[in-house]
Structure formats: structure tokens, C-alpha cells
Design a protein around this motif. Structure first.
Motif, short mmCIF file in Angstrom:
data_model
loop_
_atom_site.label_atom_id
_atom_site.label_comp_id
_atom_site.label_asym_id
_atom_site.label_seq_id
_atom_site.Cartn_x
_atom_site.Cartn_y
_atom_site.Cartn_z
N HIS B 65 1.02 0.68 0.82
CA HIS B 65 1.98 0.27 1.86
C HIS B 65 1.26 -0.21 3.11
O HIS B 65 1.74 -1.10 3.82
CB HIS B 65 2.95 1.43 2.17
CG HIS B 65 2.30 2.59 2.86
ND1 HIS B 65 2.20 2.68 4.23
CD2 HIS B 65 1.69 3.69 2.36
CE1 HIS B 65 1.56 3.81 4.54
NE2 HIS B 65 1.25 4.44 3.43
N GLN B 66 0.07 0.33 3.38
CA GLN B 66 -0.68 -0.13 4.55
C GLN B 66 -1.14 -1.58 4.39
O GLN B 66 -0.98 -2.40 5.28
CB GLN B 66 -1.91 0.76 4.78
CG GLN B 66 -1.55 2.19 5.17
CD GLN B 66 -2.78 3.09 5.21
OE1 GLN B 66 -3.52 3.19 4.24
NE2 GLN B 66 -3.00 3.73 6.35
N LEU B 68 0.16 -3.72 2.36
CA LEU B 68 1.32 -4.60 2.26
C LEU B 68 1.92 -4.90 3.62
O LEU B 68 2.48 -5.98 3.85
CB LEU B 68 2.38 -3.96 1.34
CG LEU B 68 2.04 -4.01 -0.16
CD1 LEU B 68 3.02 -3.17 -0.96
CD2 LEU B 68 2.05 -5.46 -0.67
N GLU B 69 1.82 -3.93 4.52
CA GLU B 69 2.37 -4.17 5.87
C GLU B 69 1.51 -5.16 6.65
O GLU B 69 1.94 -5.73 7.65
CB GLU B 69 2.45 -2.83 6.63
CG GLU B 69 3.65 -1.98 6.19
CD GLU B 69 3.45 -0.49 6.46
OE1 GLU B 69 2.50 -0.14 7.17
OE2 GLU B 69 4.25 0.31 5.92
N GLY B 70 0.28 -5.37 6.20
CA GLY B 70 -0.60 -6.33 6.88
C GLY B 70 -1.59 -5.62 7.77
O GLY B 70 -1.22 -4.80 8.60
N ASN B 75 -2.65 -11.03 5.99
CA ASN B 75 -1.29 -11.07 5.49
C ASN B 75 -1.30 -11.53 4.03
O ASN B 75 -1.68 -12.66 3.75
CB ASN B 75 -0.46 -12.00 6.37
CG ASN B 75 0.94 -12.21 5.83
OD1 ASN B 75 1.39 -11.47 4.93
ND2 ASN B 75 1.62 -13.21 6.34
N GLU B 77 1.24 -12.06 2.04
CA GLU B 77 2.40 -12.85 1.61
C GLU B 77 2.07 -14.34 1.50
O GLU B 77 1.30 -14.88 2.29
CB GLU B 77 3.55 -12.68 2.62
CG GLU B 77 4.18 -11.31 2.63
CD GLU B 77 5.06 -11.01 1.40
OE1 GLU B 77 5.37 -11.96 0.65
OE2 GLU B 77 5.39 -9.83 1.19
#
Lengths: 515, 515
Positions: B65-66, B68-70, B75, B77
Motif C-alpha cells: 500500500h505504501q 501504491l500510494e506513491g 508514481n 500509475e
């Protein structure tokens, strides 16, 4: 100074007295390692530059026995004793010298062509990181990149958000094999534990124009190649839905179980797109798995202009899509995408405790290994992710549209040109342009005569052999059904221009004129 | 100047105002391309240097999650619009920053560890050549290298010269799958066309300690995982031949057909070598296929000191051997070797006319594609061939012997040390050293008590989690059968020294002391 560029300058102050034991992990091995790697990079970047230079040959052809006998100090045999690092660098240079420049603007031989610089950078990084996709533990960034990229691909297919799964596999044949395995697991999960005898006789359906990997999967997975029924196609190579339904009914009447239909989106030779919506209607009617093999066509999903050829793809249960073909990602990069979540793991998991420990400190649902038929798995995602970052979705779209435009250019150029005959009528659906070149000596002969067919059958192989000997360009040929050898031109090479298409035609005419 | 080395000096005269469209195939794109690639190489070579530096962490752990949050501008995405090339280079740096340094001298987590500089050079060249192994036409040099290397490997196995076949596959699990397919084809060739119903119920035998890929192959290929019979082992994890024979007789009595035995040469957890000669006797007696899974152990064939552990391997029908494990070749590099010539093609060929034209100008027996279950196939051979050239057979032997010596060093160090307990007695056959670390709070407790077992089961995962958080080293753990979680140390890393083994032990004690 190795580069005369105004930007960059190397200074190799010393000559090259290095030996293997100087390199890392040797103590103080940093400088020797850097020197060796930069010498190599010099060889590689020179190769890259020349590959894009049209005055360079596509290949310097030699027969197997010539290379095996050894070419001017290039000896392929392995020995007990080590070679010097200097010789290693010479071997690298020679390996490239006697290879084929697949990034050359005039290389059209395969579905995968071209050399994308960002993709290349991605591969160099991937091999430097040298890790394995099976757990988040040792590939945290790559595992997340794979997950996000697969999600994006499923969105582009049009499946409901939040659902679905997928994995990158070592090529389209393996991706197609996955689809057959998952379909079997969906309808007959007991086959996983009890074998094929737990199911009725299962039948797979695919076009006679489809890739041979469906038949191969049928043979490998225990269905038997005879239980892979080939579907008839129209003159453009597209499955005839009525033929599918008739063959399903025939199979049912025999008491067998129709399990799976493969619809090809971009066939290998004609570039044909099967009518997915009509096939999906039949699959729904008979409760069958619908797989779309978009290994070659998949890239067109990213083009607003061309994605209509995939109409109905969101109704598929699984899709194969190879970014290493039409999208120019370096080989290997193939995805199998699945609409239903969880079924990929259900089909393949064996829960190996030594590898996938449930008591790790992180969320182990990110470990991908047990979904795969592989254990270790190469990192195929990074180069693709990096290219997507660098180009954006619109960059892929532009590349696709440009290739299809070039293919239309070729089609327009030859369809009424003297000495050419198209293998099928109408604008190709993909970049595949299939044609015969008719040398002057054959023009005017009776087309149905045995002599004409025999002579024409030899034209493409002869021209191809001369092309390879002269090393100027490369394009594929093959027969198809009753049709004698013809050229199949495909365009996925981002370096190709209209002038390269012109060159190809000129070259075919130059080499074939006197046949 | 990016390098302070006396040997090499880069001058990036300009800053980095490049955009993607400046790169090749753009007109006059050479300089921008060189500049971009050299910036990347700078990132990669710095990473390589740091990976070998013991003051660098093995990893900088973050939860999914870390990431993925950036992380600070990193980033993951993908977007529709392109990023700048400058950002692409930052992405490359960040990808390496948040990854795991599998080449670090203290990375012991997997069977594949280390970063061989020649292997790395081989991979960089492979991705620059970006071609496909399926035909001699587009991979002439690589196809011949594969052929010569497989021949050399078969000689080392000890099969008769001039016989045999083989292919490089995407990992040991796929190589093992090949062995099962070929065995089935040998005894029941009609399964290829008619499916599993054309054969009696077929049974595969493999050790309970063997790799899960045999079971996975059984499930995938339509045998069913229940028809994969697990063999009992002695306390060292080696198959008990009498158990094999008893289970064969049991299967025969039920009317099923015993087809295939897998003997593991270097099991994943214990590093055990099954007694090949005794198993071969049984296979001969019952006319069964003998496969040796030397994915992990294969390298020992190159050591005069250790190859006796493979005694009898020349009697096998097929062998899996992964140079990407013990021999330090970058992932992926796995070979399936077969004693009988022609059977690999017989099993897998589908004769796809569009790819494998019989009327080419060269000897088409060099085209490998129809032997494979893949169509396109990544070039896995070059890095291995290049390493073999650079090291010679003796260089691999030295590497193997050194790793086994290090493993003996670890074994000698901990077998009588306070707070350690070995999982099995005696010197390990491979580099696998399996042990429990017993924190002071558990010492002296009744070993058979439920409480002790439950507490001990949590020790290795806890230490491993702290190790990853602190990033100092990495080693694997797992339970096995009734045995609670223990550490499995494996050594294949060419950078590892005795001091790194000492470090690992100190680190386990530091982190585990207060558990």
C-alpha cells in the motif's frame, strides 16, 4: 575518443589488460567492471545506431555449416579453459555481426519487429535487477507494476472494474494454453485432481486460420489434437459463425462436450478478426468459454480508429494480448487476461509452503507465483510499463495508427500494379498485406494450370533466398490451404517509412524480374 | 564528470532537454539516443557498484500500500499522456531504489542469487539483438549456440555422443512439464491426437520433497494431481527406493499404469539428491520413464568433487538443469535435456506452414520452433554461452566448489553452537543448510510441547520480517511436513564470503535474541 558526438565523450585512458578475476565481486573490482561494461555498451550503442541506418544491411547471411566451421576467429565451441575478456568483447561484436538486425527499418519478417529505445532501456534495467516475479518479497515494484498494467489492460478490454485477473507469460502460445486450462477448470474443476477421465470428451473450437498454439495446447493438456475442431472461414480468413454452430451441434450429437471457442483477433497470416459478437452469442447459447486470441491484434484495442475490430471483446472470458508484437515491446511480453477473479489461482495453485509462506509480514495476496504454471518467472513487465510511461496511451495509439496507414499505403500501391495479385480482396483488417508477385515470365499464363501453380509456388522462396543473400530487406512468405506460397507483409516496425515500403517493392521486382 | 575513475570519464556537456521524439528512429536521432542510453547506463552501473558494496542495504522495504500510494514522486500509475524522458530516468532510478538487490553479497533468499557481470553483459546484448529463437532465419548465431551448449550439457550428463536433444525453456517448472509430456508421448503417442482417454490411467511418481512443478504438470496435462504419487523419504529428504517399488506395485494392482518417476537432484528445501541408480533399476524393471530434476543440483555436474551425487544420471531419459540457479546465470535460463533424439519434435510438432517453411534456402532442421510448446521463444542462451566462454568449464567448477565449501563452513559453525538446532543430521549434500534458531527464552523448554512448537514456528518469520525491515540481509524459511518453520540457507551467490556467513549468524542472533 569513441564518440565524436558533441554531447558525449569516452576516454579509455588505458588499453584493455583486464582479466575476469578483476571484475566484481573482486575486491576493488569497481573500475574494471565499469570499464568492461562501458566497452560493451560502446559495442551495443554502435549496433543500435547502425541498425537504424538504411545503408547497413539487415543481415549478413551464412549457412549453419559456415558459422559452425568458425568465421574469422569467431568460434562457437565451448571449452574447459576461459577466454580473455578482450576475446569476450570480440565474441559480442561477432555475435551481433552475424545476427539479424530486427530493429532495421526494412526488417518486416515477423510480427515482432523494431527496436524501441525505451523498451531497450527497460530490458537493460530488468537484467541489472535480475529478480523473479514469484513473490512480492523479491520483486515488490515489478509485482505492483504488473498488477496495475494488467488492470489497465482489462479496463481497455472493457471488463467491469474491480474484477478480473491475469499474468504475463512467456509468449502467446503459453497464454493461449492458460486460457484452455482455465476454461477446463471453470467447467470441470475435478480434472485438476482426477485428470481428464473425470470429464466427458471435451472439444475445443478454433479457426482453420488460427495460430497453431490452440492445437498444441489441446495436445499438451490431454484433450488430443483431434478434439480441436477447425472452423471454416470466409475468403478474408474470418470464422463463419454458422459453421461454428453447426460443428457444435455435431459434437453434441456425438455425445461430446463443446467447451471452448477461440476467436482470433488478428490472424497470423491474413490479419483477420473473427466476428467476436456473433461468436459470443453462440458461446452464451451453449454455455461455452470464449477466448479471444489477440496476441497479434491486441494493440489495436488502443486505437480509437481501429478498436471496433474487437467489437464484443468485453464478452470474452479470457484474452491473449502480446505487447511484444504490434506494440513494439521487446520480446518476451505476453499477457493472459481473465474476466473472472480468482479462477487463475484456483486452476493453478498447489500451495507450496516453502515458497509462499502465509505468515509473512506483508499482504501475501501480492505473491503471484501460485497463479502461474511456472515457478520462477522472468520480469517481462518493466520494459512495457516504462514504454507506457514514456509514450502514454496516446503514444501507442499513434504507433498503431501509423502502422495501419503504412499498410494501407502498401495495399493501395500494389493492388492494381502490374505483376501483383492480392491473396484476398479488400483493405486488410490488420497490417498484413498478402500478395503474389508474378514475374514477367509467368504473366498471362493460365492461372489454374498445374505448371503455373508450381512455378508461382517457387517465386516467393526464391526471392526470399536472394533477399537474404543480399541482406537488403526481409519479408515472410508461406502457403495457406490451397494457395501456393505468397508474401505476407506485416508492419509493426516503428522505424518503417513509406520509402521503406517502396524499397521493398523495388527489391522484390529487382530480384524477381528474371525468375 | 560522472565517474571519478582514472580509466573512464563521461562528459555530459549539455543538460537533459530531450524528448521522446528526439530518439531513434527519429531523423538525426543518434546523439539523443546515445545520450539517453548513457544516462541510463550511468544509473545501472552505479546500481551494480552499490549492489556489491556491503555498506549498502539489501533492500529498502515498503508495504504494497505504501508503494501504491506513491513514494516521493514515484508514481506507478499509467496515464494517457507521456512523461518526459527526464522523469523516465527518475522512474528507472526509483524502480531500482525500491527493489531488492539480488546481487548483494548478503542476499541468500532464493536459489538464484548474485549478479554475474558477464551474464549481465550477455543479457544487455540479448535485449539489444531483440530476436526470437524459433527459426535459424532470424537467430542464426543464437540457434547454433543453443545447439552446441545443449550438446555439451548432454556430454557432461554422460549420454552417448551424437544422440539426444533438448531445448531452453522459461524455467524449471516448464522443463519438468516437458519431461512429463515427452514420457507420455514415448509410451502412449496416440494421446497427442486422441487425448488422455486413449491411454489407461497413468501415474507419475515423485518425492514428497520434490518441487511442486511435477504435481502442477500432472494437473495441467490432464493426469490429475491425485495421479501424482508422493514418495516417502529418509530423514535427509532422499527417496526410499523400496517405497517407490511398493507404490508402483500398488498402482499396478489397481490396474493403473505407472509411467514416470522423477528423481530430484538437489531438492528445494533440504538440497537432497535422490539415489538415481537405485531408482533407475526400478524404472528399468517396470519399463518406466526416468526424469532427473536437477534444476537446482545441475551445476554440481560440473564439479569433479561433487558430481558423484548424480551417480546414475546417464541412465535417465530426461534431465532438467537450470543454469540460472547454482551456476549464477541471470534469470531465465533452464534446459530440458532428452536422451532420445527426435522425440521432442515428435511430441510437440504441429508443422505450422506459415512459420516453418520446408522450402527455405538453408538446412531447416536448425529451426527449433516446432519442438517447443512455445511459438516465440526468448533468447536465453547467449548469456550462458558467454559466461561459459569467459569462465571455461573450470570456472563453473570453481564457483560450485566454493559455494559448497561456504555451506560447509556455515554447517560447521552452527551445528554445535548454542541456540541452533539442525533440521537434519550430517553434512548437507548441496548448499542448503536447514536450521532452527532457538531464542534464549525458548532454550530448555520441552521440545515436544505444543507451546514450544507454536513459539518456535513464529521465530523464523519474526526474524525474517525484522531482517527485511532493517534491510541488512535476506534468507528464506518455511515449514516442511511436521517440522515447524526453520531457516533454509542456500549459497549460490558468487559474491558471498565467510564474513557474510558470519554476518548472517550475528544478524539472526541480534534480531532473535529477545524473542
Amino acid at each position: 575518443c569513441n564518440y565524436s558526438s558533441t554531447y558525449i565523450c569516452f576516454h579509455f585512458v588505458n588499453a584493455f589488460p583486464l582479466i575476469l578475476l578483476d571484475l566484481l565481486p573482486a575486491k576493488n573490482g569497481e573500475e574494471a567492471t565499469m570499464q568492461f561494461l562501458l566497452e560493451l555498451v560502446d559495442i551495443l550503442t554502435n549496433y543500435v545506431r547502425k541498425s537504424f541506418d538504411r545503408s547497413t544491411k539487415v543481415l549478413d547471411f551464412h549457412h549453419p555449416h559456415q558459422l559452425l566451421e568458425g568465421m574469422e576467429g569467431f568460434n562457437l565451441e565451448l571449452s574447459d579453459q576461459p577466454e580473455s575478456l578482450e576475446q569476450i568483447l570480440v565474441d559480442c561484436r561477432d555475435t551481433l555481426k552475424y545476427g539479424v538486425r530486427t530493429g532495421h527499418p526494412r526488417f518486416f519478417n515477423q510480427l515482432s519487429t523494431g527496436l524501441d529505445i525505451i523498451g531497450l532501456a527497460g530490458e537493460w534495467l530488468t537484467s541489472t535487477a535480475n529478480t523473479n516475479m514469484f513473490t512480492y518479497e523479491i520483486a515488490p515494484v515489478f509485482v505492483l507494476m504488473e498488477q496495475l498494467t494488467l488492470k489497465k489492460m482489462r479496463e481497455i478490454i472493457g471488463w467491469p472494474p474491480g474484477e478480473g485477473d491475469g499474468i504475463f507469460s512467456p509468449g502467446g502460445a503459453i497464454s493461449n494454453m492458460y486460457s484452455v486450462m482455465i476454461a477446463r477448470y471453470k467447467y470441470f474443476p475435478e480434472v485438476k485432481t482426477k485428470g481428464m477421465s473425470a470429464a466427458p470428451r471435451l472439444v475445443l473450437f478454433t479457426s482453420e486460420h488460427s495460430h497453431y498454439s490452440i492445437k498444441k495446447a489441446g495436445a499438451a493438456l490431454g484433450f488430443g489434437s483431434e478434439n480441436v475442431v477447425l472452423l471454416s472461414t470466409d475468403e478474408r480468413g474470418r470464422v463463419i459463425p454458422a459453421d461454428l454452430e453447426a460443428k457444435i451441434l455435431d459434437v453434441k450429437q456425438k455425445g461430446y462436450h463443446p467447451l471452448f471457442v477461440n476467436a482470433t483477433a488478428g490472424s497470423t497470416v491474413y490479419g483477420a478478426f473473427d466476428p467476436i459478437n456473433e461468436i459470443a452469442d453462440i458461446c452464451e447459447k451453449y454455455n461455452m468459454w470464449l477466448h479471444v486470441d489477440g496476441a497479434w491484434g491486441g494493440g489495436l484495442l488502443m486505437s480509437r480508429k481501429h478498436r471496433h475490430k474487437f467489437s464484443g471483446v468485453e464478452r470474452a472470458n479470457s484474452v491473449t494480448w502480446n505487447p511484444h508484437k504490434m506494440m513494439g515491446v521487446p520480446l518476451q511480453c505476453s499477457a493472459i487476461l481473465v474476466r473472472e477473479k480468482g479462477i487463475l489461482a484456483g486452476c493453478n495453485s498447489m500451495c507450496a509452503g516453502y515458497l509462499f509462506q502465509p505468515d509473512k509480514q506483508y499482504d501475501v495476496s501480492y505473491d503471484t507465483g501460485d497463479k502461474a504454471i511456472q515457478c520462477g518467472r522472468h520480469v517481462d513487465i518493466f520494459k512495457f510499463w516504462l514504454m507506457w510511461k514514456a509514450k502514454g496511451t496516446i503514444g501507442f495509439e499513434q504507433h498503431i495508427d501509423k502502422c495501419l496507414d503504412l499498410s494501407q499505403y502498401l495495399y493501395d500501391k500494389i493492388r492494381n500494379r502490374e505483376g501483383y495479385e492480392m491473396v484476398f480482396d479488400g483493405v486488410p483488417q490488420h497490417t498484413n498485406v498478402c500478395f503474389w508477385y508474378i514475374p514477367p515470365s509467368l504473366r498471362g499464363m493460365e492461372h489454374n494450370s498445374k505448371e503455373y501453380r508450381e512455378k508461382l509456388h517457387k517465386v516467393a522462396p526464391n526471392i526470399k533466398a536472394m533477399m537474404m543473400e543480399s541482406g537488403t530487406t526481409m519479408v515472410g512468405y508461406q502457403p495457406q490451404g490451397q494457395k501456393v506460397n505468397f508474401f505476407r507483409m506485416v508492419i509493426s516496425n516503428p522505424a518503417a517509412l513509406q520509402s521503406d515500403i517502396d524499397f521493398l517493392i523495388d527489391e522484390i521486382e529487382r530480384l524477381g524480374r528474371d525468375l
